[in-house]
Design an enzyme around this catalytic site. Sequence first.
Site, PDB file in Angstrom:
ATOM      1  CD  GLU A   1      -3.112   0.681   0.290  1.00 44.89           C
ATOM      2  OE1 GLU A   1      -2.563   1.410  -0.566  1.00 44.89           O
ATOM      3  OE2 GLU A   1      -4.303   0.796   0.584  1.00 44.89           O
ATOM      4  CG  ASP A   2      -1.086   4.707  -1.423  1.00 46.63           C
ATOM      5  OD1 ASP A   2      -1.709   4.019  -0.582  1.00 46.63           O
ATOM      6  OD2 ASP A   2      -1.653   5.486  -2.206  1.00 46.63           O
TER       7      ASP A   2
ATOM      8  CG  ASP B   1      -5.957   8.426   6.529  1.00 42.37           C
ATOM      9  OD1 ASP B   1      -6.445   8.525   7.653  1.00 42.37           O
ATOM     10  OD2 ASP B   1      -5.965   9.375   5.729  1.00 42.37           O
TER      11      ASP B   1
ATOM     12  CE  LYS C   1      -2.323  10.831   5.917  1.00 48.14           C
ATOM     13  NZ  LYS C   1      -3.548  11.393   5.309  1.00 48.14           N
TER      14      LYS C   1
ATOM     15  CG  PHE D   1      -4.690  15.286   1.526  1.00 45.22           C
ATOM     16  CD1 PHE D   1      -5.301  14.037   1.524  1.00 45.22           C
ATOM     17  CD2 PHE D   1      -4.399  15.884   0.308  1.00 45.22           C
ATOM     18  CE1 PHE D   1      -5.630  13.397   0.334  1.00 45.22           C
ATOM     19  CE2 PHE D   1      -4.732  15.254  -0.893  1.00 45.22           C
ATOM     20  CZ  PHE D   1      -5.344  14.012  -0.881  1.00 45.22           C
ATOM     21  CB  ILE D   2       1.023  13.796   1.720  1.00 43.55           C
ATOM     22  CG1 ILE D   2       0.629  12.313   1.905  1.00 43.55           C
ATOM     23  CG2 ILE D   2       1.453  14.397   3.043  1.00 43.55           C
ATOM     24  CD1 ILE D   2       1.795  11.401   1.988  1.00 43.55           C
TER      25      ILE D   2
ATOM     26  CG  ASP E   1      -5.104  10.466  -6.059  1.00 43.70           C
ATOM     27  OD1 ASP E   1      -4.872   9.637  -5.162  1.00 43.70           O
ATOM     28  OD2 ASP E   1      -6.254  10.762  -6.429  1.00 43.70           O
TER      29      ASP E   1
ATOM     30  NE  ARG F   1      -3.264   8.299  -9.166  1.00 41.44           N
ATOM     31  CZ  ARG F   1      -3.859   7.855  -8.066  1.00 41.44           C
ATOM     32  NH1 ARG F   1      -3.138   7.557  -7.011  1.00 41.44           N
ATOM     33  NH2 ARG F   1      -5.159   7.724  -8.016  1.00 41.44           N
TER      34      ARG F   1
HETATM   35  P1  IMP Z   1      -7.593   4.396   4.777  1.00 45.81           P
HETATM   36  O1  IMP Z   1      -8.581   3.378   4.302  1.00 45.81           O
HETATM   37  O2  IMP Z   1      -8.234   5.519   5.516  1.00 45.81           O
HETATM   38  O3  IMP Z   1      -6.437   3.796   5.556  1.00 45.81           O
HETATM   39  O4  IMP Z   1      -7.020   5.117   3.489  1.00 45.81           O
HETATM   40  C1  IMP Z   1      -6.110   4.516   2.669  1.00 45.81           C
HETATM   41  C2  IMP Z   1      -6.159   5.021   1.252  1.00 45.81           C
HETATM   42  O5  IMP Z   1      -6.594   6.370   1.174  1.00 45.81           O
HETATM   43  C3  IMP Z   1      -4.764   4.990   0.675  1.00 45.81           C
HETATM   44  O6  IMP Z   1      -4.551   3.808  -0.021  1.00 45.81           O
HETATM   45  C4  IMP Z   1      -4.738   6.204  -0.211  1.00 45.81           C
HETATM   46  O7  IMP Z   1      -5.138   5.833  -1.514  1.00 45.81           O
HETATM   47  C5  IMP Z   1      -5.745   7.148   0.376  1.00 45.81           C
HETATM   48  N1  IMP Z   1      -5.078   8.176   1.203  1.00 45.81           N
HETATM   49  C6  IMP Z   1      -4.967   8.195   2.547  1.00 45.81           C
HETATM   50  N2  IMP Z   1      -4.303   9.284   2.978  1.00 45.81           N
HETATM   51  C7  IMP Z   1      -3.982   9.981   1.859  1.00 45.81           C
HETATM   52  C8  IMP Z   1      -3.250  11.215   1.641  1.00 45.81           C
HETATM   53  O8  IMP Z   1      -2.777  11.913   2.544  1.00 45.81           O
HETATM   54  N3  IMP Z   1      -3.115  11.593   0.338  1.00 45.81           N
HETATM   55  C9  IMP Z   1      -3.628  10.875  -0.706  1.00 45.81           C
HETATM   56  N4  IMP Z   1      -4.292   9.715  -0.545  1.00 45.81           N
HETATM   57  C10 IMP Z   1      -4.467   9.279   0.728  1.00 45.81           C
HETATM   58 MG    MG Z   2      -4.226   3.691  -2.142  1.00 46.19          MG
END
Ligand code: IMP
Ligand code: MG
Length: 189
Positions: free
Chosen positions: A105-106, A109, A137, A158-159, A165, A171
Site C-alpha cells: 500500500e502507499d 490512514d 499516519k 493530506f499529502i 493523488d 501522482r
Molecule cells: P484508509 O482506508 O483511511 O487507511 O485510506 C487509505 C487510502 O486512502 C490509501 O490507499 C490512499 O489511496 C488514500 N489516502 C490516505 N491518505 C492519503 C493522503 O494523505 N493523500 C492521498 N491519498 C491518501
Molecule cells: Mg491507495
Amino acid sequence: MNERIKLHDKVFKPMITNERIEKAIDEVAERMNRDYEGCTDTPVLLCILNGSIMFTAELMKRLSFNVELISMKLSSYVGTTSTGKIRQVMGMTGSVEGKRVIIVEDIVDTGNTIVDLQRIVKEKGATEVKICTMLLKPEVYHKDVKLDYVGMEIPNDFIVGFGLDYDEIGRNYRDIYVLDPDPDYHVTE
Ligand code: IMP
Ligand code: MG
C-alpha cells in the site's frame, strides 16, 4: 524541491524528498529480503492501484527473492478525506490461492482499506497475509491489523506525490508534498 505545486484548487508545499523516500524503501526491502531469504515458494506482491504503483516498482527492484506481481484497484478517498467506504474498482489480476501474500500500500490512514483488503485476500485462499505500507499516519490508525513493514510515519496531513493523488492528479511527482493551509498564498499560473 522548493517549489510549491498547484493541483485543482489547492496548493501543496514540499515535505519529503525523493532521497528520503528511497532510503525508507531501501530499509523496507532489506528487512523483506532478510525475512524471505531462501524461501522456496513464490510470494505474491499485491500492488494496490493506483497509489501504490511507484512504491511497488521501487520496492520490487530491490527484492532478491522470486515474487509474483498481482494488482487490484480500490478507491476510498474523495477529495482530501477518506469516505470510509471502500470500492473495489478492479478485482485481482491473478490468483492468491495457496500463496503467501504481501499487500503493498502507499499509505495507511484510518486503516479501513487494509482491514478490508486483509479479509478479501484471506477469503481468496492466501496462506499468509502481510502488510507493507510506504507511509503510516499513526495518529489516525487504530485498527488491530498488524503492519509488518512501514517505510515512514507522518503526521495526519493530506499529502500528494510519489503515487499519491488529490482527485487523480499529483501522482507523478518524485517528492512528497503536503497541503498548504495558508489561504493567502497564491501560485502564479
Ligand atoms: P484508509 O482506508 O483511511 O487507511 O485510506 C487509505 C487510502 O486512502 C490509501 O490507499 C490512499 O489511496 C488514500 N489516502 C490516505 N491518505 C492519503 C493522503 O494523505 N493523500 C492521498 N491519498 C491518501
Ligand atoms: Mg491507495
